[in-house]
Motif scaffolding. Sequence first.
Motif, mmCIF file in Angstrom:
data_model
loop_
_atom_site.group_PDB
_atom_site.id
_atom_site.type_symbol
_atom_site.label_atom_id
_atom_site.label_comp_id
_atom_site.label_asym_id
_atom_site.label_seq_id
_atom_site.Cartn_x
_atom_site.Cartn_y
_atom_site.Cartn_z
ATOM 1 N N SER A 1 0.821 -1.465 0.000
ATOM 2 C CA SER A 1 0.094 0.048 -0.126
ATOM 3 C C SER A 1 0.723 1.130 0.000
ATOM 4 O O SER A 1 0.622 2.319 -0.768
ATOM 5 N N LEU A 2 1.797 1.140 0.753
ATOM 6 C CA LEU A 2 2.783 2.461 0.897
ATOM 7 C C LEU A 2 3.522 2.536 -0.679
ATOM 8 O O LEU A 2 3.526 3.739 -1.028
ATOM 9 N N GLN A 3 4.153 1.671 -1.019
ATOM 10 C CA GLN A 3 4.784 1.694 -2.417
ATOM 11 C C GLN A 3 3.716 2.165 -3.460
ATOM 12 O O GLN A 3 3.856 3.095 -4.313
ATOM 13 N N GLU A 4 2.274 1.745 -3.365
ATOM 14 C CA GLU A 4 1.259 2.207 -4.410
ATOM 15 C C GLU A 4 1.042 3.733 -4.200
ATOM 16 O O GLU A 4 0.860 4.486 -5.081
ATOM 17 N N ALA A 5 1.079 4.293 -2.830
ATOM 18 C CA ALA A 5 0.723 5.597 -2.674
ATOM 19 C C ALA A 5 2.065 6.410 -2.973
ATOM 20 O O ALA A 5 1.698 7.641 -3.783
ATOM 21 N N VAL A 6 3.200 5.993 -2.914
ATOM 22 C CA VAL A 6 4.452 6.850 -3.313
ATOM 23 C C VAL A 6 4.444 6.966 -4.810
ATOM 24 O O VAL A 6 4.591 8.060 -5.224
ATOM 25 N N ALA A 7 4.247 5.866 -5.620
ATOM 26 C CA ALA A 7 4.295 5.593 -6.827
ATOM 27 C C ALA A 7 3.171 6.791 -7.512
ATOM 28 O O ALA A 7 3.045 7.290 -8.581
ATOM 29 N N ALA A 8 1.762 6.636 -6.728
ATOM 30 C CA ALA A 8 0.829 7.321 -7.472
ATOM 31 C C ALA A 8 1.341 8.775 -7.464
ATOM 32 O O ALA A 8 0.510 9.546 -8.212
ATOM 33 N N GLY A 9 2.269 9.165 -6.313
ATOM 34 C CA GLY A 9 2.347 10.862 -6.623
ATOM 35 C C GLY A 9 3.092 11.287 -7.833
ATOM 36 O O GLY A 9 2.840 12.224 -8.351
ATOM 37 N N GLU A 10 3.588 10.152 -8.724
ATOM 38 C CA GLU A 10 4.147 10.367 -9.765
ATOM 39 C C GLU A 10 3.218 10.784 -10.916
ATOM 40 O O GLU A 10 3.361 11.255 -12.090
ATOM 41 N N CYS A 11 1.953 10.117 -10.779
ATOM 42 C CA CYS A 11 0.895 9.908 -11.706
ATOM 43 C C CYS A 11 -0.353 10.979 -11.296
ATOM 44 O O CYS A 11 -1.311 10.522 -11.732
ATOM 45 N N GLY A 12 0.085 11.703 -10.537
ATOM 46 C CA GLY A 12 -1.109 12.607 -9.797
ATOM 47 C C GLY A 12 -1.948 12.111 -9.108
ATOM 48 O O GLY A 12 -1.462 11.049 -8.156
ATOM 49 N N LYS A 13 -3.287 12.092 -9.310
ATOM 50 C CA LYS A 13 -4.335 11.292 -8.333
ATOM 51 C C LYS A 13 -4.611 9.964 -8.912
ATOM 52 O O LYS A 13 -5.396 9.273 -8.486
ATOM 53 N N THR A 14 -4.132 9.710 -9.967
ATOM 54 C CA THR A 14 -4.179 8.471 -10.899
ATOM 55 C C THR A 14 -3.245 7.384 -10.100
ATOM 56 O O THR A 14 -1.998 7.443 -9.728
ATOM 57 N N PRO A 15 -3.913 6.222 -9.367
ATOM 58 C CA PRO A 15 -3.153 5.068 -8.917
ATOM 59 C C PRO A 15 -2.101 4.543 -9.979
ATOM 60 O O PRO A 15 -2.606 4.332 -11.082
ATOM 61 N N ILE A 16 -1.093 3.980 -9.465
ATOM 62 C CA ILE A 16 0.083 3.473 -10.434
ATOM 63 C C ILE A 16 -0.627 2.466 -11.254
ATOM 64 O O ILE A 16 -0.325 2.176 -12.330
ATOM 65 N N SER A 17 -1.305 1.503 -10.537
ATOM 66 C CA SER A 17 -1.991 0.435 -10.906
ATOM 67 C C SER A 17 -3.003 0.751 -12.247
ATOM 68 O O SER A 17 -2.922 0.115 -13.496
ATOM 69 N N THR A 18 -3.609 2.008 -12.096
ATOM 70 C CA THR A 18 -4.579 2.292 -12.984
ATOM 71 C C THR A 18 -3.658 2.819 -14.424
ATOM 72 O O THR A 18 -3.932 2.779 -15.467
ATOM 73 N N ALA A 19 -2.610 3.497 -13.952
ATOM 74 C CA ALA A 19 -1.737 4.019 -15.146
ATOM 75 C C ALA A 19 -1.101 2.827 -15.876
ATOM 76 O O ALA A 19 -1.027 2.918 -17.003
ATOM 77 N N ALA A 20 -0.649 1.995 -15.231
ATOM 78 C CA ALA A 20 0.118 0.739 -15.791
ATOM 79 C C ALA A 20 -0.999 -0.102 -16.760
ATOM 80 O O ALA A 20 -0.869 -0.409 -17.644
ATOM 81 N N ALA A 21 -2.463 -0.134 -15.966
ATOM 82 C CA ALA A 21 -3.374 -0.781 -16.800
ATOM 83 C C ALA A 21 -3.491 -0.159 -18.123
ATOM 84 O O ALA A 21 -3.699 -1.017 -19.081
ATOM 85 N N SER A 22 -3.608 1.060 -18.301
ATOM 86 C CA SER A 22 -3.570 1.780 -19.435
ATOM 87 C C SER A 22 -2.624 1.580 -20.542
ATOM 88 O O SER A 22 -2.850 1.970 -21.732
ATOM 89 N N LEU A 23 -1.634 1.408 -19.944
ATOM 90 C CA LEU A 23 -0.514 1.007 -21.051
ATOM 91 C C LEU A 23 -0.171 -0.623 -21.215
ATOM 92 O O LEU A 23 0.376 -1.070 -22.038
ATOM 93 N N SER A 24 -1.663 -1.208 -20.993
ATOM 94 C CA SER A 24 -1.713 -2.717 -21.480
ATOM 95 C C SER A 24 -1.323 -2.883 -22.932
ATOM 96 O O SER A 24 -0.836 -4.031 -23.404
ATOM 97 N N PRO A 25 -1.688 -1.919 -23.981
ATOM 98 C CA PRO A 25 -1.355 -2.096 -25.441
ATOM 99 C C PRO A 25 0.132 -2.108 -25.743
ATOM 100 O O PRO A 25 0.510 -2.678 -26.895
ATOM 101 N N CYS A 26 0.859 -1.698 -24.725
ATOM 102 C CA CYS A 26 2.390 -1.801 -25.037
ATOM 103 C C CYS A 26 3.155 -2.893 -24.622
ATOM 104 O O CYS A 26 4.267 -3.025 -24.665
ATOM 105 N N LEU A 27 2.319 -3.996 -23.967
ATOM 106 C CA LEU A 27 2.930 -5.314 -23.313
ATOM 107 C C LEU A 27 3.864 -5.907 -24.463
ATOM 108 O O LEU A 27 5.103 -5.990 -24.174
ATOM 109 N N SER A 28 3.510 -6.009 -25.680
ATOM 110 C CA SER A 28 4.275 -6.733 -26.619
ATOM 111 C C SER A 28 5.417 -5.904 -26.905
ATOM 112 O O SER A 28 6.537 -6.654 -27.008
ATOM 113 N N ALA A 29 5.459 -4.716 -27.132
ATOM 114 C CA ALA A 29 6.448 -3.863 -27.512
ATOM 115 C C ALA A 29 7.516 -3.491 -26.450
ATOM 116 O O ALA A 29 8.536 -3.426 -26.665
ATOM 117 N N ALA A 30 6.769 -3.937 -25.361
ATOM 118 C CA ALA A 30 7.981 -3.722 -23.879
ATOM 119 C C ALA A 30 8.685 -4.861 -23.613
ATOM 120 O O ALA A 30 9.535 -4.904 -22.760
#
Length: 122
Positions: A24-53
Amino acid sequence: MASRVRGCSCLVTLVLFLVSSMASLQEAVAAGECGKTPISTAAASLSPCLSAAGNAKAKVPPACCTKVGALITTAPKCLCAVLLSPLAKQAGINLGIAITIPKRCNIKKRPVGKKCGRYTLP
């Protein structure tokens, strides 16, 4: 014997609590970089990039480029936070390859030269 079982049960509960608190702490710290968006939501939005990553020679899907471009425009530090997150590691993202996606997408206003972990955005 019963006290030994209770002691072991308390220890397991404590360990589980500490692990979940750290997540939970790691989630909260990382969310600061993404504004009010939780890191998990930002990561999920990038799912179309999985093959290229995971493959430097894979064609980057247009949906990935759109998402990465939007993320760089709205919260440039968020992309790095997502790539360095435990979620990316769990998904098998290769940071050295994933960091090249903005360039492979031909995003002109990418943060060239910025560090992301031990890598620099090309």
